[in-house]
Scaffold this active site. Structure first.
Site, PDB file in Angstrom:
ATOM      1  N   ASP A  30     113.937  16.159  98.529  1.00 36.52           N
ATOM      2  CA  ASP A  30     114.375  17.196  99.467  1.00 36.52           C
ATOM      3  C   ASP A  30     114.558  18.507  98.691  1.00 36.52           C
ATOM      4  O   ASP A  30     115.079  18.510  97.574  1.00 36.52           O
ATOM      5  CB  ASP A  30     115.692  16.771 100.126  1.00 36.52           C
ATOM      6  CG  ASP A  30     116.021  17.601 101.346  1.00 36.52           C
ATOM      7  OD1 ASP A  30     116.119  17.025 102.438  1.00 36.52           O
ATOM      8  OD2 ASP A  30     116.197  18.835 101.207  1.00 36.52           O
ATOM      9  N   ILE A  31     114.135  19.590  99.295  1.00 33.59           N
ATOM     10  CA  ILE A  31     114.184  20.896  98.628  1.00 33.59           C
ATOM     11  C   ILE A  31     115.620  21.418  98.475  1.00 33.59           C
ATOM     12  O   ILE A  31     115.908  22.225  97.591  1.00 33.59           O
ATOM     13  CB  ILE A  31     113.286  21.900  99.385  1.00 33.59           C
ATOM     14  CG1 ILE A  31     112.756  22.984  98.474  1.00 33.59           C
ATOM     15  CG2 ILE A  31     113.967  22.483 100.606  1.00 33.59           C
ATOM     16  CD1 ILE A  31     111.580  23.732  99.058  1.00 33.59           C
ATOM     17  N   ASN A  86     118.177  11.762 111.319  1.00 28.44           N
ATOM     18  CA  ASN A  86     118.651  12.617 112.410  1.00 28.44           C
ATOM     19  C   ASN A  86     117.582  12.681 113.495  1.00 28.44           C
ATOM     20  O   ASN A  86     116.426  12.969 113.186  1.00 28.44           O
ATOM     21  CB  ASN A  86     118.934  14.025 111.888  1.00 28.44           C
ATOM     22  CG  ASN A  86     119.967  14.036 110.768  1.00 28.44           C
ATOM     23  OD1 ASN A  86     120.910  13.253 110.783  1.00 28.44           O
ATOM     24  ND2 ASN A  86     119.782  14.894 109.785  1.00 28.44           N
ATOM     25  N   HIS A  99     111.592  11.587 109.563  1.00 32.57           N
ATOM     26  CA  HIS A  99     111.928  11.393 108.148  1.00 32.57           C
ATOM     27  C   HIS A  99     113.263  10.695 108.034  1.00 32.57           C
ATOM     28  O   HIS A  99     114.172  10.941 108.818  1.00 32.57           O
ATOM     29  CB  HIS A  99     111.971  12.733 107.396  1.00 32.57           C
ATOM     30  CG  HIS A  99     112.868  13.759 108.019  1.00 32.57           C
ATOM     31  ND1 HIS A  99     112.485  14.510 109.110  1.00 32.57           N
ATOM     32  CD2 HIS A  99     114.128  14.148 107.718  1.00 32.57           C
ATOM     33  CE1 HIS A  99     113.475  15.326 109.445  1.00 32.57           C
ATOM     34  NE2 HIS A  99     114.484  15.124 108.625  1.00 32.57           N
ATOM     35  N   PHE A 100     113.363   9.815 107.045  1.00 29.57           N
ATOM     36  CA  PHE A 100     114.642   9.229 106.661  1.00 29.57           C
ATOM     37  C   PHE A 100     115.069   9.898 105.360  1.00 29.57           C
ATOM     38  O   PHE A 100     114.239  10.142 104.482  1.00 29.57           O
ATOM     39  CB  PHE A 100     114.515   7.711 106.464  1.00 29.57           C
ATOM     40  CG  PHE A 100     114.737   6.934 107.738  1.00 29.57           C
ATOM     41  CD1 PHE A 100     113.923   7.129 108.844  1.00 29.57           C
ATOM     42  CD2 PHE A 100     115.772   6.015 107.828  1.00 29.57           C
ATOM     43  CE1 PHE A 100     114.133   6.427 110.027  1.00 29.57           C
ATOM     44  CE2 PHE A 100     115.987   5.309 109.006  1.00 29.57           C
ATOM     45  CZ  PHE A 100     115.171   5.505 110.108  1.00 29.57           C
ATOM     46  N   HIS A 101     116.358  10.221 105.292  1.00 26.11           N
ATOM     47  CA  HIS A 101     116.946  10.774 104.070  1.00 26.11           C
ATOM     48  C   HIS A 101     117.465   9.617 103.221  1.00 26.11           C
ATOM     49  O   HIS A 101     118.195   8.766 103.735  1.00 26.11           O
ATOM     50  CB  HIS A 101     118.160  11.658 104.396  1.00 26.11           C
ATOM     51  CG  HIS A 101     117.859  12.903 105.152  1.00 26.11           C
ATOM     52  ND1 HIS A 101     117.785  14.141 104.552  1.00 26.11           N
ATOM     53  CD2 HIS A 101     117.642  13.124 106.474  1.00 26.11           C
ATOM     54  CE1 HIS A 101     117.547  15.070 105.468  1.00 26.11           C
ATOM     55  NE2 HIS A 101     117.447  14.472 106.645  1.00 26.11           N
TER      56      HIS A 101
HETATM   57  P1  5GP Z   1     116.759  17.261 109.035  1.00 27.96           P
HETATM   58  O1  5GP Z   1     117.975  18.097 109.251  1.00 27.96           O
HETATM   59  O2  5GP Z   1     115.591  17.653 109.919  1.00 27.96           O
HETATM   60  O3  5GP Z   1     117.066  15.779 109.099  1.00 27.96           O
HETATM   61  O4  5GP Z   1     116.357  17.499 107.533  1.00 27.96           O
HETATM   62  C1  5GP Z   1     115.275  18.254 107.138  1.00 27.96           C
HETATM   63  C2  5GP Z   1     115.310  18.278 105.625  1.00 27.96           C
HETATM   64  O5  5GP Z   1     114.059  18.771 105.180  1.00 27.96           O
HETATM   65  C3  5GP Z   1     116.390  19.188 105.038  1.00 27.96           C
HETATM   66  O6  5GP Z   1     117.262  18.423 104.220  1.00 27.96           O
HETATM   67  C4  5GP Z   1     115.596  20.235 104.245  1.00 27.96           C
HETATM   68  O7  5GP Z   1     116.191  20.585 103.030  1.00 27.96           O
HETATM   69  C5  5GP Z   1     114.263  19.545 104.027  1.00 27.96           C
HETATM   70  N1  5GP Z   1     113.124  20.457 103.959  1.00 27.96           N
HETATM   71  C6  5GP Z   1     112.781  21.443 104.849  1.00 27.96           C
HETATM   72  N2  5GP Z   1     111.646  22.060 104.469  1.00 27.96           N
HETATM   73  C7  5GP Z   1     111.255  21.457 103.314  1.00 27.96           C
HETATM   74  C8  5GP Z   1     110.144  21.663 102.425  1.00 27.96           C
HETATM   75  O8  5GP Z   1     109.281  22.522 102.630  1.00 27.96           O
HETATM   76  N3  5GP Z   1     110.069  20.863 101.346  1.00 27.96           N
HETATM   77  C9  5GP Z   1     111.005  19.878 101.085  1.00 27.96           C
HETATM   78  N4  5GP Z   1     110.848  19.138  99.976  1.00 27.96           N
HETATM   79  N5  5GP Z   1     112.057  19.660 101.896  1.00 27.96           N
HETATM   80  C10 5GP Z   1     112.184  20.442 103.003  1.00 27.96           C
END
Ligand code: 5GP
Ligand code: ZN
Length: 131
Positions: A30-31, A86, A99-101
């Site tokens: 994650d970025i 989420n 996506h799963f974190h």
């Molecule tokens: P969400 O809130 O949709 O579950 O999480 C999205 C996640 O994607 C966030 O934790 C965010 O930091 C990550 N993310 C968004 N854009 C990028 C990207 O371009 N590259 C990477 N590696 N992570 C991303």
């Protein structure tokens, strides 16, 4: 999906720090990591969220989630891990590609979703993952 940031990562149009890949999934750091090794596991086909994932894809997707989790736990010497997903804006979803974190955990008493970003470098994490 043309405007999906994660589809662009799969196509190589946006770079990522790849953690694991097979025919069905791609996993990358994650970025804005919340713990060291915070990783996202995505299916290579675009599904907006968990509800859209067809039953026939479940096994391949979760196999990728598990392989990634095992790799992170072993290489980063994590004591445990939170695996979170989420679904929908109201539930905190910002990127509408399933996506799963995976959040490796190293010490007791830390929040499920730490408020502070992990400030270490992603390159250092990658070195540990490749060792
Ligand atoms: P969400 O809130 O949709 O579950 O999480 C999205 C996640 O994607 C966030 O934790 C965010 O930091 C990550 N993310 C968004 N854009 C990028 C990207 O371009 N590259 C990477 N590696 N992570 C991303
Ligand atoms: Zn997508």
């Amino acid at each position: 999906m043309k405007d999906c940031v994660f589809c662009k990562i799969i196509k190589g149009e946006i770079p990522c720090h790849k953690v694991y890949e097979d025919d069905y999934v791609l996993s990358f750091l994650d970025i804005t990591p919340r713990t060291e090794g915070h990783t996202l596991v995505i299916p290579k086909k675009h599904y907006e969220n968990f509800f859209e994932l067809p039953d026939k894809e479940i096994k391949n997707y979760f196999k990728g989630v598990k392989r990634t989790a095992e790799l992170l736990k072993t290489k980063l010497n994590a004591k445990g891990m939170n695996i979170l997903n989420n679904n929908g804006e109201i539930a905190g979803q910002f990127v509408f590609h399933l996506h799963f974190h995976l959040l490796p955990k190293y010490e007791k008493g830390k929040e499920l979703w730490p408020k502070q970003e992990y400030k270490g470098s992603l390159e250092d994490t990658m070195k540990k993952l490749k060792s």
